[in-house]
Structures are given as structure tokens and as C-alpha cells.
Design a protein around this motif. Sequence first.
Motif, PDB file in Angstrom:
ATOM      1  N   THR A 160      93.485 114.954 -15.540  1.00  0.00           N
ATOM      2  CA  THR A 160      92.619 114.287 -16.504  1.00  0.00           C
ATOM      3  C   THR A 160      91.234 114.935 -16.459  1.00  0.00           C
ATOM      4  O   THR A 160      90.855 115.578 -15.480  1.00  0.00           O
ATOM      5  CB  THR A 160      92.488 112.778 -16.216  1.00  0.00           C
ATOM      6  N   GLN A 161      90.497 114.727 -17.508  1.00  0.00           N
ATOM      7  CA  GLN A 161      89.143 115.250 -17.604  1.00  0.00           C
ATOM      8  C   GLN A 161      88.195 114.350 -16.820  1.00  0.00           C
ATOM      9  O   GLN A 161      88.222 113.140 -16.984  1.00  0.00           O
ATOM     10  CB  GLN A 161      88.759 115.271 -19.083  1.00  0.00           C
ATOM     11  N   VAL A 162      87.370 114.952 -15.956  1.00  0.00           N
ATOM     12  CA  VAL A 162      86.425 114.189 -15.142  1.00  0.00           C
ATOM     13  C   VAL A 162      85.007 114.666 -15.449  1.00  0.00           C
ATOM     14  O   VAL A 162      84.691 115.848 -15.280  1.00  0.00           O
ATOM     15  CB  VAL A 162      86.709 114.357 -13.630  1.00  0.00           C
ATOM     16  N   GLU A 163      84.174 113.746 -15.917  1.00  0.00           N
ATOM     17  CA  GLU A 163      82.782 114.089 -16.184  1.00  0.00           C
ATOM     18  C   GLU A 163      82.074 114.386 -14.869  1.00  0.00           C
ATOM     19  O   GLU A 163      82.172 113.627 -13.911  1.00  0.00           O
ATOM     20  CB  GLU A 163      82.087 112.924 -16.892  1.00  0.00           C
TER      21      GLU A 163
ATOM     22  N   ARG B 147      88.719 119.806 -15.218  1.00  0.00           N
ATOM     23  CA  ARG B 147      90.139 119.469 -15.263  1.00  0.00           C
ATOM     24  C   ARG B 147      90.752 120.328 -14.165  1.00  0.00           C
ATOM     25  O   ARG B 147      90.633 121.556 -14.200  1.00  0.00           O
ATOM     26  CB  ARG B 147      90.767 119.793 -16.606  1.00  0.00           C
ATOM     27  N   ASP B 148      91.342 119.681 -13.180  1.00  0.00           N
ATOM     28  CA  ASP B 148      91.812 120.377 -11.988  1.00  0.00           C
ATOM     29  C   ASP B 148      90.635 121.176 -11.418  1.00  0.00           C
ATOM     30  O   ASP B 148      89.582 120.612 -11.157  1.00  0.00           O
ATOM     31  CB  ASP B 148      93.024 121.251 -12.317  1.00  0.00           C
ATOM     32  N   GLN B 149      90.748 122.476 -11.270  1.00  0.00           N
ATOM     33  CA  GLN B 149      89.689 123.291 -10.666  1.00  0.00           C
ATOM     34  C   GLN B 149      88.779 123.970 -11.691  1.00  0.00           C
ATOM     35  O   GLN B 149      87.841 124.679 -11.325  1.00  0.00           O
ATOM     36  CB  GLN B 149      90.317 124.365  -9.766  1.00  0.00           C
TER      37      GLN B 149
ATOM     38  N   HIS C  74      81.628 117.098  -7.693  1.00  0.00           N
ATOM     39  CA  HIS C  74      82.563 118.154  -8.078  1.00  0.00           C
ATOM     40  C   HIS C  74      83.737 118.186  -7.103  1.00  0.00           C
ATOM     41  O   HIS C  74      83.671 117.572  -6.024  1.00  0.00           O
ATOM     42  CB  HIS C  74      81.845 119.511  -8.095  1.00  0.00           C
ATOM     43  N   PRO C  75      84.813 118.917  -7.429  1.00  0.00           N
ATOM     44  CA  PRO C  75      86.004 118.963  -6.569  1.00  0.00           C
ATOM     45  C   PRO C  75      86.055 120.150  -5.609  1.00  0.00           C
ATOM     46  O   PRO C  75      87.086 120.387  -4.977  1.00  0.00           O
ATOM     47  CB  PRO C  75      87.142 119.075  -7.590  1.00  0.00           C
ATOM     48  N   TYR C  76      84.976 120.898  -5.459  1.00  0.00           N
ATOM     49  CA  TYR C  76      85.009 122.142  -4.691  1.00  0.00           C
ATOM     50  C   TYR C  76      84.546 121.936  -3.254  1.00  0.00           C
ATOM     51  O   TYR C  76      83.808 121.006  -2.947  1.00  0.00           O
ATOM     52  CB  TYR C  76      84.135 123.196  -5.394  1.00  0.00           C
TER      53      TYR C  76
END
Length: 199
Positions: free
Chosen positions: A112-115, A127-129, A150-152
Motif C-alpha cells: 500500500t502507499q504510505v505517506e 510503496r515497498d522500498q 521511512h522504511p530504510y
Amino acid sequence: MYGVRTRVDEESAVFQDRSVLGTFLDNHDNPRFLNLRNDYTILKNNLAYVIFSEGIPIIYYGTEQGFNGGNDPANREDLWRSKYSNSTDLYQFIRTLAQYRKGLPDAYFEATQVERYCDDQFFAFTRDQLLTATTNTGASQSVRRTITFHPYHEGQVLVNILNAGDRITVQGGKFDIVMDQGLPKVYYPVSAVPYVPRQ
């Protein structure tokens, strides 16, 4: 850019799966984007959003040629008059983004899209990475924002798929995005890049 956030929230409240919705900028029922706002830089930001946001990207014919027709039927320009050019700046821009999207892993399409950041001039999401950063300032301004959500992981290096020389590193749990001359940025971890971006 709060309008983007509002639209995403409205769609999320109504639709169980936003990934099956069509996302588009231009269509045959309305004046083209460039008719309403003759700014290629802002158009590119919008196209980056359309191509990488959650949904099915739809590019109306002629957008890649810079068509700028007004109300119907003026927005249904004859494509053959462009000689079907595949060398325009917009054509090359859309082609680069579309090719890159095509090479992304299944995890991207399932995500899914994450702001990640939103204010009056800037909107970033993942979206994902894949991180997409957009702005509405146009070519006359540069924008700098610090991303802390962020996801990093620490030390991870991200590369802009539109410019291989544009790399950012996560340091202290954050990183800065600088939008030179208002152009959009699309970042992906260097260790996972599906193909080498153009120089």
C-alpha cells in the motif's frame, strides 16, 4: 499538496482496494493539464505520482507529446500530427518511469502507499522500498525536506532512478531530499535497483 493527502484518505475510506482504481491526469472529458497549467516541471511531478502511486496508471494519448488542448473536443488532438515522436522530453520521462515500474518486484505491487511527508509544497510516499517525492513549486524553485518517517535502515543508500548520480544515505535515522528546479525524485535502495538508472 494537502489535496493529495485528502484524496488518498477519501479513496481509502470508500474503496477496500485502491490498487484496482485507475489513476490519471489527462482524459478526453476535461481540458488537458498543460491547458490549465502550462508547466512541464509540475506536469512531471504529477506524472511521477500517477505512475508510482497505488492504482493503475493511465496516460492519455498526447500527454507524452505535450498536447495542451482545452475543453472537448480541443483535448482530442490529432496524434499523427506529432509524427508519433518518441524523442520528446515528456515521452522519454514517461518511458523511463514506466520501464522502471515494470521491473519492480511483486512486493511493490502488493504494497500500500504510505505517506512519508506532506506540506503545502511537498508530498512524498513509499510503496515497498520505492520512495517518490513530488512538489508543486515548478522549475523556479528548489525544495529541501528532511524525511524522518521511512522504511530504510541506517546507512542504506538510495539512488534516484532519473539520475544515477543523485544518491542519498540514511544517517541518524533521516535523510534530506533536495528537489532541484522542482523536478520529482524517485528513489530506490542501491542494493535492490532492478536496473541501472540513466546518467
